[in-house]
Design a protein around this motif. Structure first.
Motif, PDB file in Angstrom:
ATOM      1  N   VAL A 340     -46.836 -77.256  77.542  1.00  0.00           N
ATOM      2  CA  VAL A 340     -46.792 -78.481  76.740  1.00  0.00           C
ATOM      3  C   VAL A 340     -47.982 -79.375  77.082  1.00  0.00           C
ATOM      4  N   GLU A 341     -48.287 -79.487  78.358  1.00  0.00           N
ATOM      5  CA  GLU A 341     -49.442 -80.290  78.786  1.00  0.00           C
ATOM      6  C   GLU A 341     -50.734 -79.738  78.202  1.00  0.00           C
ATOM      7  N   ASP A 342     -50.879 -78.394  78.232  1.00  0.00           N
ATOM      8  CA  ASP A 342     -52.073 -77.744  77.691  1.00  0.00           C
ATOM      9  C   ASP A 342     -52.181 -77.975  76.189  1.00  0.00           C
ATOM     10  N   LEU A 343     -51.047 -77.876  75.466  1.00  0.00           N
ATOM     11  CA  LEU A 343     -51.062 -78.101  74.022  1.00  0.00           C
ATOM     12  C   LEU A 343     -51.397 -79.548  73.697  1.00  0.00           C
ATOM     13  N   ALA A 344     -50.881 -80.480  74.497  1.00  0.00           N
ATOM     14  CA  ALA A 344     -51.223 -81.890  74.300  1.00  0.00           C
ATOM     15  C   ALA A 344     -52.720 -82.108  74.478  1.00  0.00           C
ATOM     16  N   ARG A 345     -53.299 -81.435  75.465  1.00  0.00           N
ATOM     17  CA  ARG A 345     -54.738 -81.576  75.705  1.00  0.00           C
ATOM     18  C   ARG A 345     -55.535 -81.036  74.526  1.00  0.00           C
ATOM     19  N   ARG A 346     -55.071 -79.961  73.911  1.00  0.00           N
ATOM     20  CA  ARG A 346     -55.768 -79.426  72.734  1.00  0.00           C
ATOM     21  C   ARG A 346     -55.708 -80.399  71.559  1.00  0.00           C
ATOM     22  N   HIS A 347     -54.693 -81.265  71.571  1.00  0.00           N
ATOM     23  CA  HIS A 347     -54.585 -82.294  70.533  1.00  0.00           C
ATOM     24  C   HIS A 347     -55.386 -83.549  70.891  1.00  0.00           C
ATOM     25  N   GLY A 348     -56.086 -83.518  72.017  1.00  0.00           N
ATOM     26  CA  GLY A 348     -56.885 -84.672  72.426  1.00  0.00           C
ATOM     27  C   GLY A 348     -56.136 -85.685  73.251  1.00  0.00           C
ATOM     28  N   LEU A 349     -54.937 -85.338  73.759  1.00  0.00           N
ATOM     29  CA  LEU A 349     -54.136 -86.260  74.568  1.00  0.00           C
ATOM     30  C   LEU A 349     -54.309 -85.931  76.051  1.00  0.00           C
ATOM     31  N   ASP A 350     -54.528 -86.953  76.858  1.00  0.00           N
ATOM     32  CA  ASP A 350     -54.659 -86.757  78.297  1.00  0.00           C
ATOM     33  C   ASP A 350     -53.332 -87.082  78.966  1.00  0.00           C
ATOM     34  N   TRP A 351     -52.522 -86.057  79.136  1.00  0.00           N
ATOM     35  CA  TRP A 351     -51.209 -86.234  79.753  1.00  0.00           C
ATOM     36  C   TRP A 351     -51.162 -85.638  81.162  1.00  0.00           C
ATOM     37  N   THR A 352     -52.313 -85.515  81.780  1.00  0.00           N
ATOM     38  CA  THR A 352     -52.380 -84.840  83.076  1.00  0.00           C
ATOM     39  C   THR A 352     -51.748 -85.659  84.188  1.00  0.00           C
ATOM     40  N   TYR A 353     -51.995 -86.947  84.188  1.00  0.00           N
ATOM     41  CA  TYR A 353     -51.615 -87.755  85.345  1.00  0.00           C
ATOM     42  C   TYR A 353     -50.385 -88.633  85.112  1.00  0.00           C
ATOM     43  N   ASN A 354     -49.852 -88.628  83.922  1.00  0.00           N
ATOM     44  CA  ASN A 354     -48.672 -89.442  83.643  1.00  0.00           C
ATOM     45  C   ASN A 354     -47.456 -88.547  83.443  1.00  0.00           C
ATOM     46  N   ASN A 355     -46.339 -89.137  83.062  1.00  0.00           N
ATOM     47  CA  ASN A 355     -45.108 -88.353  82.916  1.00  0.00           C
ATOM     48  C   ASN A 355     -44.722 -88.156  81.461  1.00  0.00           C
ATOM     49  N   GLU A 356     -45.708 -88.226  80.559  1.00  0.00           N
ATOM     50  CA  GLU A 356     -45.401 -88.076  79.132  1.00  0.00           C
ATOM     51  C   GLU A 356     -44.782 -86.724  78.811  1.00  0.00           C
ATOM     52  N   VAL A 357     -45.257 -85.675  79.481  1.00  0.00           N
ATOM     53  CA  VAL A 357     -44.709 -84.340  79.227  1.00  0.00           C
ATOM     54  C   VAL A 357     -43.225 -84.304  79.555  1.00  0.00           C
ATOM     55  N   LYS A 358     -42.859 -84.857  80.709  1.00  0.00           N
ATOM     56  CA  LYS A 358     -41.450 -84.882  81.109  1.00  0.00           C
ATOM     57  C   LYS A 358     -40.622 -85.726  80.136  1.00  0.00           C
ATOM     58  N   GLN A 359     -41.179 -86.848  79.675  1.00  0.00           N
ATOM     59  CA  GLN A 359     -40.446 -87.702  78.731  1.00  0.00           C
ATOM     60  C   GLN A 359     -40.155 -86.965  77.435  1.00  0.00           C
ATOM     61  N   LEU A 360     -41.176 -86.297  76.882  1.00  0.00           N
ATOM     62  CA  LEU A 360     -40.979 -85.586  75.619  1.00  0.00           C
ATOM     63  C   LEU A 360     -40.010 -84.425  75.802  1.00  0.00           C
ATOM     64  N   MET A 361     -40.165 -83.690  76.904  1.00  0.00           N
ATOM     65  CA  MET A 361     -39.297 -82.535  77.121  1.00  0.00           C
ATOM     66  C   MET A 361     -37.872 -82.942  77.466  1.00  0.00           C
ATOM     67  N   SER A 362     -37.669 -84.151  77.961  1.00  0.00           N
ATOM     68  CA  SER A 362     -36.296 -84.618  78.189  1.00  0.00           C
ATOM     69  C   SER A 362     -35.563 -84.824  76.868  1.00  0.00           C
ATOM     70  N   LEU A 363     -36.327 -84.976  75.787  1.00  0.00           N
ATOM     71  CA  LEU A 363     -35.733 -85.155  74.457  1.00  0.00           C
ATOM     72  C   LEU A 363     -35.532 -83.825  73.741  1.00  0.00           C
ATOM     73  N   VAL A 364     -36.573 -82.979  73.715  1.00  0.00           N
ATOM     74  CA  VAL A 364     -36.524 -81.758  72.890  1.00  0.00           C
ATOM     75  C   VAL A 364     -36.676 -80.481  73.710  1.00  0.00           C
ATOM     76  N   GLY A 365     -36.690 -80.583  75.037  1.00  0.00           N
ATOM     77  CA  GLY A 365     -36.899 -79.398  75.859  1.00  0.00           C
ATOM     78  C   GLY A 365     -38.272 -78.813  75.597  1.00  0.00           C
ATOM     79  N   GLY A 366     -38.364 -77.489  75.628  1.00  0.00           N
ATOM     80  CA  GLY A 366     -39.633 -76.827  75.330  1.00  0.00           C
ATOM     81  C   GLY A 366     -39.630 -76.184  73.962  1.00  0.00           C
ATOM     82  N   HIS A 367     -38.840 -76.723  73.032  1.00  0.00           N
ATOM     83  CA  HIS A 367     -38.727 -76.179  71.674  1.00  0.00           C
ATOM     84  C   HIS A 367     -40.101 -76.231  70.997  1.00  0.00           C
ATOM     85  N   PRO A 368     -40.721 -75.083  70.691  1.00  0.00           N
ATOM     86  CA  PRO A 368     -42.088 -75.090  70.165  1.00  0.00           C
ATOM     87  C   PRO A 368     -42.291 -75.932  68.916  1.00  0.00           C
ATOM     88  N   ALA A 369     -41.401 -75.797  67.932  1.00  0.00           N
ATOM     89  CA  ALA A 369     -41.586 -76.537  66.680  1.00  0.00           C
ATOM     90  C   ALA A 369     -41.457 -78.036  66.892  1.00  0.00           C
TER      91      ALA A 369
END
Length: 482
Positions: A340-369
């Motif tokens: 998820v972090e890698d995909l966010a980076r491909r979208h131009g988002l820098d989620w490396t040092y914050n907890n955005e990945v955990k926040q999003l995945m707490s809502l939808v898990g790792g559901h690709p769509a």
């Protein structure tokens, strides 16, 4: 914004179309000739007969190269250079802005990478344009930078499909990336010189699923047509020996015998057969027999069977007649935090040092769509992650159409509604009728944690708990009036 400056630029630059075509060709050749490993810039320079400095100019999308160089780069990967692949930068006093693409997103200049990865092949401007233009609906195109590999799955299917008479079984709930994987498998097969037939079983008419002879004739007609072979069914079909034997002989002695190359046969949505147990028994038993006979039949060894389905079968199949316990089993997992972090980076988002990945995945898990939809809106619609999560929990938010589609399907089946009410409101382990559990899993609405049945993600729990509570109240009210 910095003042634009007037310069004279010469040469050609890749367009988005050209970049996508060249990238897809490079990725395909990496799979075939480099065991899936990325070519370094030096490798690419040697293949294209250009310097690494020229390649860096080419990937930049804002520094021109001459037409001869561009043709050499495309020809190195068996591509013809078309007019839509490049833009001309030869006008006098060409206006060059400090930001080549007018997108209200910050960009950072990055040093060239020593190896060719997605980050070096696709600039951030390209990612931003892709986000703005393409809503993530359906399979991920072959030339998209947003396909996420889930090692070792891709390598396993590429390795297996070159085996004689192989069977590959791809299982996952809906919207988990089955079709995206199949597209890449077929592209790899094409690079091997194989032919392919991609059939969607959900398109088979219901009247064919109650008549085995009609089903198998339809099946053979579709394969022949996809291969460009005159079906000649009336001439080649012998009803006296039975439909299954006729089908096998037609496949072996007519279709495969005419093909000099192996044939990859993809059967999508075979769950369709589970609704017709008697037909399923016969059809799946036939597939199993081809796999077993391929060990000694040269023609059947040309057949590479790919079976795609959503859940384990709930039809009772004899262990020695089932195709669901043979070949290579592939089950697509959810995305990991790293993916998820890698995909966010491909979208131009820098989620490396914050907890955005955990926040999003707490809502939808790792559901690709659901991950892809979130990243699209975060990059292109100007909403924040906090707003996205809050609105999604309250009323579905950006996922409302996705949720409404599932809700409409649930409402068509009252027993499923009742079963799912138990899942989303349960405080302890519950058991479900196997068929209802199968249907809920095929919809992607539940998951299993050890022996527990749980809602797929927190989004589903929150939304459907609210919707199903209302439905249950209305149902009870109607019962009282009756």
């Amino acid at each position: 914004m910095k003042q634009s400056k007037s310069t004279r630029k010469r040469g050609l630059i890749l367009t988005i179309t050209g970049l996508k075509r060249l990238q897809a060709a490079i990725l395909a050749m990496e799979k075939v000739q480099n065991n899936g490993h990325r070519f370094t810039l030096e490798d690419l320079g040697d293949r294209m007969n250009v310097s690494t400095k020229t390649l860096n100019r080419l990937w930049s999308l804002n520094t021109g190269v001459d037409q001869k160089t561009l043709k050499m780069c495309f020809n190195a990967f068996n591509l013809e250079l078309y007019r839509e692949d490049y833009a001309v930068l030869s006008e006098p006093n060409h206006i060059e802005s400090s930001q080549p693409l007018s997108i209200a997103l910050s960009t950072k200049e990055q040093n060239p990478s020593p190896s060719l990865s997605l980050d070096s092949l696709t600039t951030q401007e390209y990612n931003q344009l892709e986000n703005l233009w393409s809503y993530p609906d359906g399979p991920v195109p072959l030339d998209s930078p947003f396909y996420v590999e889930r090692p070792p799955i891709e390598e396993l299917v590429y390795r297996e499909v070159i085996q004689p008479g192989c069977v590959i079984r791809i299982r996952a709930p809906r919207e988990m990336g089955k079709t995206s994987l199949v597209l890449r498998l077929l592209a790899f097969a094409q690079m091997q010189g194989y032919r392919s037939v991609n059939l969607n079983c959900s398109q088979i008419d219901s009247n064919c699923l109650t008549d085995l002879n009609k089903l198998l004739r339809t099946f053979c007609w579709q394969i022949a047509t996809e291969l460009g072979i005159d079906p000649k069914l009336d001439e080649k079909w012998d009803g006296e020996i039975g439909s299954k034997l006729s089908c096998s002989l037609y496949l072996q002695s007519y279709l495969l015998k005419q093909s000099q190359s192996p044939v990859v046969l993809v059967l999508n949505e075979v769950d369709r057969f589970f609704e017709y147990p008697e037909i399923a028994q016969e059809f799946f038993g036939l597939l199993r027999s081809w796999y077993e006979e391929a060990r000694q039949d040269n023609n059947l060894q040309k057949l590479k069977l790919v079976v795609v389905y959503s859940t384990e079968v709930y039809v009772s199949l004899h262990i020695n007649r089932s195709p669901f316990n043979i070949g290579l089993p592939i089950r697509l997992p959810e995305f990991t935090e790293y993916q998820v972090e890698d995909l966010a980076r491909r979208h131009g988002l820098d989620w490396t040092y914050n907890n955005e990945v955990k926040q999003l995945m707490s809502l939808v898990g790792g559901h690709p769509a659901l991950i892809r939809i979130a990243l699209y809106y975060l990059c292109c619609q100007g909403i924040t992650l906090e707003e996205l999560i809050r609105d999604a929990i309250a009323n579905g938010g950006i996922y409302r159409y996705h949720l409404w589609r599932h809700w409409a399907i649930l409402q068509e089946n009252p027993s499923l509604v009742k079963a799912y009410i138990g899942v989303v409101t349960a405080k302890q382990n519950i058991s479900l009728n196997p068929i209802e559990a199968h249907k809920l899993e095929s919809l992607g609405l539940i998951t299993y944690e050890s022996d527990r049945i749980l809602p797929r993600c927190e989004l589903y729990r929150a939304y459907f708990k609210k919707q199903l509570s209302v439905a249950e109240f209305e149902y009870q009210s109607l019962q009282k009036r009756a």
